[in-house]
Design a protein around this motif. Structure first.
Motif, PDB file in Angstrom:
ATOM      1  N   SER A 182       0.828  -1.203   0.000  1.00 33.38           N
ATOM      2  CA  SER A 182       0.000   0.000   0.000  1.00 33.38           C
ATOM      3  C   SER A 182       0.868   1.261   0.000  1.00 33.38           C
ATOM      4  CB  SER A 182      -0.944  -0.006   1.205  1.00 33.38           C
ATOM      5  OG  SER A 182      -0.219  -0.063   2.425  1.00 33.38           O
ATOM      6  N   ALA A 231      -4.319   3.976  -0.671  1.00 28.87           N
ATOM      7  CA  ALA A 231      -4.114   2.702  -1.363  1.00 28.87           C
ATOM      8  C   ALA A 231      -4.376   1.562  -0.400  1.00 28.87           C
ATOM      9  CB  ALA A 231      -2.684   2.609  -1.897  1.00 28.87           C
ATOM     10  N   ILE A 232      -4.892   0.470  -0.940  1.00 27.14           N
ATOM     11  CA  ILE A 232      -5.128  -0.745  -0.156  1.00 27.14           C
ATOM     12  C   ILE A 232      -4.418  -1.910  -0.840  1.00 27.14           C
ATOM     13  CG2 ILE A 232      -6.871  -2.444   0.544  1.00 27.14           C
ATOM     14  CD1 ILE A 232      -8.821  -0.190   1.002  1.00 27.14           C
ATOM     15  N   VAL A 244      -3.317  -0.492   4.478  1.00 30.93           N
ATOM     16  CA  VAL A 244      -3.840   0.696   3.817  1.00 30.93           C
ATOM     17  C   VAL A 244      -2.840   1.821   4.059  1.00 30.93           C
ATOM     18  CG1 VAL A 244      -5.184   1.322   5.865  1.00 30.93           C
ATOM     19  CG2 VAL A 244      -5.806   2.273   3.645  1.00 30.93           C
ATOM     20  N   SER A 260       1.129   4.192   6.680  1.00 30.40           N
ATOM     21  CA  SER A 260       0.337   2.975   6.484  1.00 30.40           C
ATOM     22  C   SER A 260      -0.043   2.323   7.802  1.00 30.40           C
ATOM     23  CB  SER A 260       1.111   1.967   5.631  1.00 30.40           C
ATOM     24  OG  SER A 260       2.220   1.460   6.349  1.00 30.40           O
TER      25      SER A 260
END
Length: 295
Positions: A182, A231-232, A244, A260
């Motif tokens: 991520s 983002a994942i 994530v 993250s």
């Protein structure tokens, strides 16, 4: 007829002084020891190590004086002028020193600023990110990291573990692939177009069956990262791991890192990841504010 012995450096030809200097750089055998007790020649290229040490010393001399000539630098190093010339030539080729053509003196080059700037960013984001990481880890109960771009990888420079974390795995200092994490996807998504396309056009390793490696699919993922702000990655780097990440920005808006949160997939369900994304984005915004963004 008695011959007067020359003082070191008196009327020497440059190549003679350089040759003498080379012999002083650790190539002569150490007296007073049997051959077996001397350090093996193949083990340590002493001259190379000494050259690195001297090159760093040159930078320190210039930092201290502002500018200096070859003679001054050679005197401070205790070496022949030809050796100082050689060191300055290498440093000048790498942009670490410059030369004032009218005076012939050397000064620190723009390359030093580039290195210092990169180091400052890492130190600043680590210092400012510490409290943000710990607070988010305590709130979410998961492992929180800050990663920065390092060529073709994301490197974790800060980590905090929450009370619910069940793994002892340490991500600190670990390089992870951009396309499979991520944090990496956040950093990759915000690269200039040319650099981003160059990264995703390469043959990317499939680490797990969930790793996205196709250029079209990865480009689509990165576009979504920019649009949604996070983002994942679910089991793309390791089976059983979900994460994530959200971008951290500098004062000029440039993305300089990724914050993250990660944990096991049995705990980070789809609904849970959505909630983690909101909290991670909020924490990344706070860290960006601490870095000067938004003022």
């Amino acid at each position: 007829m008695t011959r007067t012995r020359k003082q070191p450096g008196q009327n020497e030809e440059p190549h003679q002084g350089a040759a003498q200097e080379e012999r002083r750089e650790g190539r002569e055998e150490e007296p007073g020891k049997p051959r077996e007790a001397r350090e093996p020649q193949a083990k340590a290229p002493a001259g190379s190590v000494q050259s690195v040490d001297r090159a760093v010393s040159v930078l320190e001399i210039l930092a201290r004086h502002g500018e200096a000539g070859v003679t001054e630098i050679a005197d401070e190093l205790g070496v022949h002028k030809s050796t100082a010339f050689r060191l300055l030539g290498v440093l000048e080729n790498r942009g670490l020193v410059g030369q004032a053509k009218d005076r012939g003196k050397y000064f620190l080059g723009a390359g030093v600023l580039r290195l210092a700037g990169a180091a400052a960013v890492r130190m600043d984001i680590s210092q400012e990110g510490g409290p943000v990481c710990r607070e988010l880890a305590d709130e979410l109960g998961e492992t929180v990291n800050i990663a920065v771009l390092d060529d073709d990888a994301a490197v974790n420079i800060m980590q905090a573990r929450g009370p619910a974390s069940v793994t002892a795995q340490n991500w600190l200092g670990r390089r992870t692939p951009l396309h499979a994490t991520s944090s990496g996807k956040v950093l990759l998504a915000h690269l200039p177009t040319t650099l981003r396309e160059g990264q995703i056009a390469r043959t990317l390793p499939r680490i797990t069956e969930h790793t996205v490696t196709g250029t079209v699919a990865l480009r689509r993922d990165l576009e979504a990262v920019v649009q949604q702000g996070f983002a994942i990655a679910v089991e793309e780097l390791e089976v059983g791991l979900a994460a994530v990440a959200a971008p951290v920005r500098a004062h000029d808006g440039k993305v300089i890192g990724a914050l993250s949160a990660s944990g096991p997939v049995y705990r980070l369900t789809e609904d849970r990841l959505t909630e983690l994304a909101k909290r991670t984005v909020a924490a990344a915004v706070e860290l960006s504010r601490r870095m000067g963004y938004g003022f």
